[in-house]
Design a protein around this motif. Structure first.
Motif, mmCIF file in Angstrom:
data_model
loop_
_atom_site.group_PDB
_atom_site.id
_atom_site.type_symbol
_atom_site.label_atom_id
_atom_site.label_comp_id
_atom_site.label_asym_id
_atom_site.label_seq_id
_atom_site.Cartn_x
_atom_site.Cartn_y
_atom_site.Cartn_z
ATOM 1 N N ARG A 5 0.814 -1.212 0.000
ATOM 2 C CA ARG A 5 0.000 0.000 0.000
ATOM 3 C C ARG A 5 0.848 1.262 0.000
ATOM 4 N NH1 ARG A 5 -4.874 -0.382 4.202
ATOM 5 N NH2 ARG A 5 -3.541 1.195 5.104
ATOM 6 N N ARG A 6 2.091 1.159 0.481
ATOM 7 C CA ARG A 6 2.964 2.332 0.515
ATOM 8 C C ARG A 6 3.459 2.748 -0.860
ATOM 9 N NH1 ARG A 6 7.488 0.848 4.456
ATOM 10 N NH2 ARG A 6 6.447 -1.048 5.042
ATOM 11 N N ASP A 7 3.472 1.816 -1.803
ATOM 12 C CA ASP A 7 3.959 2.128 -3.156
ATOM 13 C C ASP A 7 3.031 3.124 -3.836
ATOM 14 O OD1 ASP A 7 5.926 0.321 -2.674
ATOM 15 O OD2 ASP A 7 5.085 -1.258 -3.950
ATOM 16 N N ARG A 8 3.624 4.120 -4.448
ATOM 17 C CA ARG A 8 2.851 5.110 -5.194
ATOM 18 C C ARG A 8 2.737 4.650 -6.646
ATOM 19 N NH1 ARG A 8 0.454 7.332 -1.252
ATOM 20 N NH2 ARG A 8 1.757 8.472 0.205
ATOM 21 N N VAL A 9 1.524 4.660 -7.158
ATOM 22 C CA VAL A 9 1.282 4.279 -8.550
ATOM 23 C C VAL A 9 0.478 5.386 -9.221
ATOM 24 C CG1 VAL A 9 1.417 1.791 -8.170
ATOM 25 C CG2 VAL A 9 -0.756 2.953 -7.876
ATOM 26 N N PRO A 10 0.601 5.516 -10.551
ATOM 27 C CA PRO A 10 -0.086 6.608 -11.241
ATOM 28 C C PRO A 10 -1.593 6.399 -11.400
ATOM 29 C CG PRO A 10 1.126 5.290 -12.810
ATOM 30 C CD PRO A 10 1.475 4.772 -11.443
ATOM 31 N N HIS A 11 -2.101 5.222 -11.043
ATOM 32 C CA HIS A 11 -3.523 4.947 -11.219
ATOM 33 C C HIS A 11 -4.147 4.533 -9.880
ATOM 34 C CE1 HIS A 11 -1.303 1.196 -11.646
ATOM 35 N NE2 HIS A 11 -2.372 0.604 -11.159
ATOM 36 N N ARG A 12 -5.465 4.559 -9.845
ATOM 37 C CA ARG A 12 -6.164 4.114 -8.631
ATOM 38 C C ARG A 12 -6.050 2.594 -8.523
ATOM 39 N NH1 ARG A 12 -10.736 6.875 -6.040
ATOM 40 N NH2 ARG A 12 -11.339 4.721 -5.695
ATOM 41 N N HIS A 13 -5.897 2.135 -7.313
ATOM 42 C CA HIS A 13 -5.874 0.692 -7.108
ATOM 43 C C HIS A 13 -6.677 0.347 -5.872
ATOM 44 C CE1 HIS A 13 -2.816 1.081 -3.942
ATOM 45 N NE2 HIS A 13 -2.275 1.987 -4.715
ATOM 46 N N THR A 15 -7.854 -0.604 -2.321
ATOM 47 C CA THR A 15 -7.395 -0.394 -0.943
ATOM 48 C C THR A 15 -8.397 -1.052 -0.011
ATOM 49 O OG1 THR A 15 -8.544 1.720 -0.792
ATOM 50 C CG2 THR A 15 -6.229 1.797 -1.442
#
Length: 71
Positions: A5-13, A15
């Motif tokens: 969950r800490r990883d930043r991604v450019p899209h919604r994922h 949670t």
């Protein structure tokens, strides 16, 4: 899951509420604590076989360079 969950991604994922994975871990540990020693011995034996096969495979086939995708 908590670490990912800490990883930043450019899209919604997806949670989830933080207590859900914590409760999942606790329930797995509770179920594991109720197993007989024979079950743990068999699991250790199977794991040892898996590790031995992995080591044999790694020694038999050295790492190959990654294939490049065809254009």
């Amino acid at each position: 899951m908590l670490i990912l969950r800490r990883d930043r991604v450019p899209h919604r994922h997806f949670t989830v509420w933080t207590p859900v994975p914590v409760l999942g871990i606790l329930s797995c540990l509770m179920l594991l604590s109720q197993q007989e020693p024979a079950i743990w011995s068999f699991a250790a034996f199977v794991m040892a076989i898996g590790v031995a096969l992995l080591l044999i495979m790694r020694l038999a086939k050295p790492d190959r360079p990654a294939r490049r995708p065809q254009p």
